[in-house]
Design a protein around this motif. Structure first.
Motif, PDB file in Angstrom:
ATOM      1  N   VAL A  98      13.241 -12.413  -2.960  1.00  0.00           N
ATOM      2  CA  VAL A  98      12.035 -11.721  -3.087  1.00  0.00           C
ATOM      3  C   VAL A  98      11.546 -11.597  -4.330  1.00  0.00           C
ATOM      4  CG1 VAL A  98      11.180  -9.299  -2.380  1.00  0.00           C
ATOM      5  CG2 VAL A  98      13.251 -10.212  -1.097  1.00  0.00           C
ATOM      6  N   LYS A  99      10.256 -11.576  -4.455  1.00  0.00           N
ATOM      7  CA  LYS A  99       9.638 -11.523  -5.620  1.00  0.00           C
ATOM      8  C   LYS A  99       8.858 -10.044  -5.755  1.00  0.00           C
ATOM      9  CE  LYS A  99       6.479 -13.528  -9.202  1.00  0.00           C
ATOM     10  NZ  LYS A  99       5.584 -14.645  -9.367  1.00  0.00           N
ATOM     11  N   LEU A 100       9.249  -9.059  -6.724  1.00  0.00           N
ATOM     12  CA  LEU A 100       8.489  -7.830  -6.720  1.00  0.00           C
ATOM     13  C   LEU A 100       7.835  -7.653  -7.884  1.00  0.00           C
ATOM     14  CD1 LEU A 100      11.459  -5.383  -5.438  1.00  0.00           C
ATOM     15  CD2 LEU A 100       9.551  -6.457  -3.897  1.00  0.00           C
ATOM     16  N   ARG A 101       6.666  -7.172  -7.988  1.00  0.00           N
ATOM     17  CA  ARG A 101       5.897  -6.528  -9.123  1.00  0.00           C
ATOM     18  C   ARG A 101       5.925  -5.013  -8.887  1.00  0.00           C
ATOM     19  NH1 ARG A 101      -0.232  -6.477  -9.343  1.00  0.00           N
ATOM     20  NH2 ARG A 101      -0.060  -4.930 -11.102  1.00  0.00           N
ATOM     21  N   SER A 117       0.826  -1.280   0.006  1.00  0.00           N
ATOM     22  CA  SER A 117       0.066   0.005   0.047  1.00  0.00           C
ATOM     23  C   SER A 117       0.765   1.280  -0.037  1.00  0.00           C
ATOM     24  CB  SER A 117      -0.727  -0.119   1.160  1.00  0.00           C
ATOM     25  OG  SER A 117      -0.282  -0.152   2.329  1.00  0.00           O
ATOM     26  N   ASP A 118       2.311   1.215   0.529  1.00  0.00           N
ATOM     27  CA  ASP A 118       2.903   2.414   0.817  1.00  0.00           C
ATOM     28  C   ASP A 118       4.326   1.970   0.869  1.00  0.00           C
ATOM     29  OD1 ASP A 118       2.946   1.980   3.426  1.00  0.00           O
ATOM     30  OD2 ASP A 118       1.248   3.451   3.789  1.00  0.00           O
ATOM     31  N   SER A 119       5.048   2.943   0.935  1.00  0.00           N
ATOM     32  CA  SER A 119       6.597   2.785   1.369  1.00  0.00           C
ATOM     33  C   SER A 119       6.886   2.177   2.928  1.00  0.00           C
ATOM     34  CB  SER A 119       7.517   3.731   0.891  1.00  0.00           C
ATOM     35  OG  SER A 119       7.022   5.037   1.999  1.00  0.00           O
ATOM     36  N   ARG A 120       5.818   2.607   3.675  1.00  0.00           N
ATOM     37  CA  ARG A 120       6.142   2.089   5.198  1.00  0.00           C
ATOM     38  C   ARG A 120       5.972   0.641   5.151  1.00  0.00           C
ATOM     39  NH1 ARG A 120       2.925   0.201   8.494  1.00  0.00           N
ATOM     40  NH2 ARG A 120       1.157   0.655   7.476  1.00  0.00           N
ATOM     41  N   GLU A 121       4.680   0.152   4.530  1.00  0.00           N
ATOM     42  CA  GLU A 121       4.654  -1.254   4.516  1.00  0.00           C
ATOM     43  C   GLU A 121       5.675  -2.188   3.873  1.00  0.00           C
ATOM     44  OE1 GLU A 121       1.045  -4.215   3.185  1.00  0.00           O
ATOM     45  OE2 GLU A 121       1.040  -2.348   2.364  1.00  0.00           O
ATOM     46  N   LEU A 122       6.127  -1.655   2.644  1.00  0.00           N
ATOM     47  CA  LEU A 122       7.257  -2.215   1.754  1.00  0.00           C
ATOM     48  C   LEU A 122       8.367  -2.679   2.927  1.00  0.00           C
ATOM     49  CD1 LEU A 122       8.443  -3.078  -0.807  1.00  0.00           C
ATOM     50  CD2 LEU A 122       9.411  -1.061  -1.008  1.00  0.00           C
ATOM     51  N   ARG A 123       8.880  -1.270   3.573  1.00  0.00           N
ATOM     52  CA  ARG A 123      10.026  -1.184   4.511  1.00  0.00           C
ATOM     53  C   ARG A 123       9.804  -2.318   5.785  1.00  0.00           C
ATOM     54  NH1 ARG A 123       9.727   4.253   4.007  1.00  0.00           N
ATOM     55  NH2 ARG A 123       8.794   4.592   6.117  1.00  0.00           N
ATOM     56  N   MET A 124       8.585  -2.362   6.203  1.00  0.00           N
ATOM     57  CA  MET A 124       8.151  -3.573   7.253  1.00  0.00           C
ATOM     58  C   MET A 124       8.448  -4.717   6.748  1.00  0.00           C
ATOM     59  SD  MET A 124       7.600  -2.870  10.325  1.00  0.00           S
ATOM     60  CE  MET A 124       6.416  -3.464  11.480  1.00  0.00           C
ATOM     61  N   ASN A 125       7.852  -5.136   5.450  1.00  0.00           N
ATOM     62  CA  ASN A 125       7.974  -6.219   4.832  1.00  0.00           C
ATOM     63  C   ASN A 125       9.417  -6.575   4.648  1.00  0.00           C
ATOM     64  OD1 ASN A 125       5.238  -7.640   4.526  1.00  0.00           O
ATOM     65  ND2 ASN A 125       4.936  -5.915   3.386  1.00  0.00           N
ATOM     66  N   ILE A 126      10.190  -5.903   4.168  1.00  0.00           N
ATOM     67  CA  ILE A 126      11.761  -6.032   3.931  1.00  0.00           C
ATOM     68  C   ILE A 126      12.432  -6.489   5.218  1.00  0.00           C
ATOM     69  CG2 ILE A 126      13.778  -5.282   3.043  1.00  0.00           C
ATOM     70  CD1 ILE A 126      12.001  -5.972   0.882  1.00  0.00           C
ATOM     71  N   SER A 127      11.983  -5.499   6.266  1.00  0.00           N
ATOM     72  CA  SER A 127      12.955  -5.604   7.556  1.00  0.00           C
ATOM     73  C   SER A 127      12.421  -7.158   8.443  1.00  0.00           C
ATOM     74  CB  SER A 127      12.395  -4.448   8.328  1.00  0.00           C
ATOM     75  OG  SER A 127      11.048  -4.612   8.808  1.00  0.00           O
ATOM     76  N   MET A 128      11.445  -7.608   7.882  1.00  0.00           N
ATOM     77  CA  MET A 128      11.135  -9.012   8.663  1.00  0.00           C
ATOM     78  C   MET A 128      11.682 -10.271   7.924  1.00  0.00           C
ATOM     79  SD  MET A 128       9.075  -8.055  10.947  1.00  0.00           S
ATOM     80  CE  MET A 128       7.974  -9.357  11.564  1.00  0.00           C
ATOM     81  N   MET A 129      12.390  -9.861   6.861  1.00  0.00           N
ATOM     82  CA  MET A 129      13.128 -11.087   6.011  1.00  0.00           C
ATOM     83  C   MET A 129      14.438 -11.055   6.489  1.00  0.00           C
ATOM     84  SD  MET A 129      11.654 -10.143   2.042  1.00  0.00           S
ATOM     85  CE  MET A 129      10.067  -9.952   1.855  1.00  0.00           C
TER      86      MET A 129
END
Length: 70
Positions: free
Chosen positions: A58-61, A40-52
Motif C-alpha cells: 500500500v502506498k500512503l501519503r 476523505s475520512d477514516s471510514r473511506e480509509l477502512r473501506m479501501n483497506i478492507s478490500m485489499m
C-alpha cells in the motif's frame, strides 16, 4: 466543495510492531491518500483497506501533525 476543506483520516493508535508502525506512521498523523487516491475520512480509509488482500503493498501519503512531542 472548496479547495480548503480538510480531508484525510486521523491516525489514532499505532503499534510499533504493526505494518503501519514499521512504515513510520504515528499517532496524530493524517492519511491523505491511499494508492494515489484521496482519502476523505477514516471510514473511506477502512473501506479501501478492507478490500485489499492480506500482505498487499500500500502506498500512503500522510501528513505529520505539528503537535508531536520529540
Amino acid at each position: 466543495m472548496g479547495q480548503n476543506e480538510l480531508h484525510g483520516a486521523l491516525v489514532g493508535d499505532v503499534k510499533a510492531s504493526s505494518p503501519a508502525g514499521k512504515a513510520g506512521l504515528e499517532r496524530g498523523d493524517i492519511i491523505l491518500e491511499i494508492n494515489g487516491k484521496p482519502v476523505s475520512d477514516s471510514r473511506e480509509l477502512r473501506m479501501n483497506i478492507s478490500m485489499m488482500k492480506p500482505d498487499a503493498d500500500v502506498k500512503l501519503r500522510s501528513c505529520a501533525t505539528a503537535n508531536k512531542a520529540t
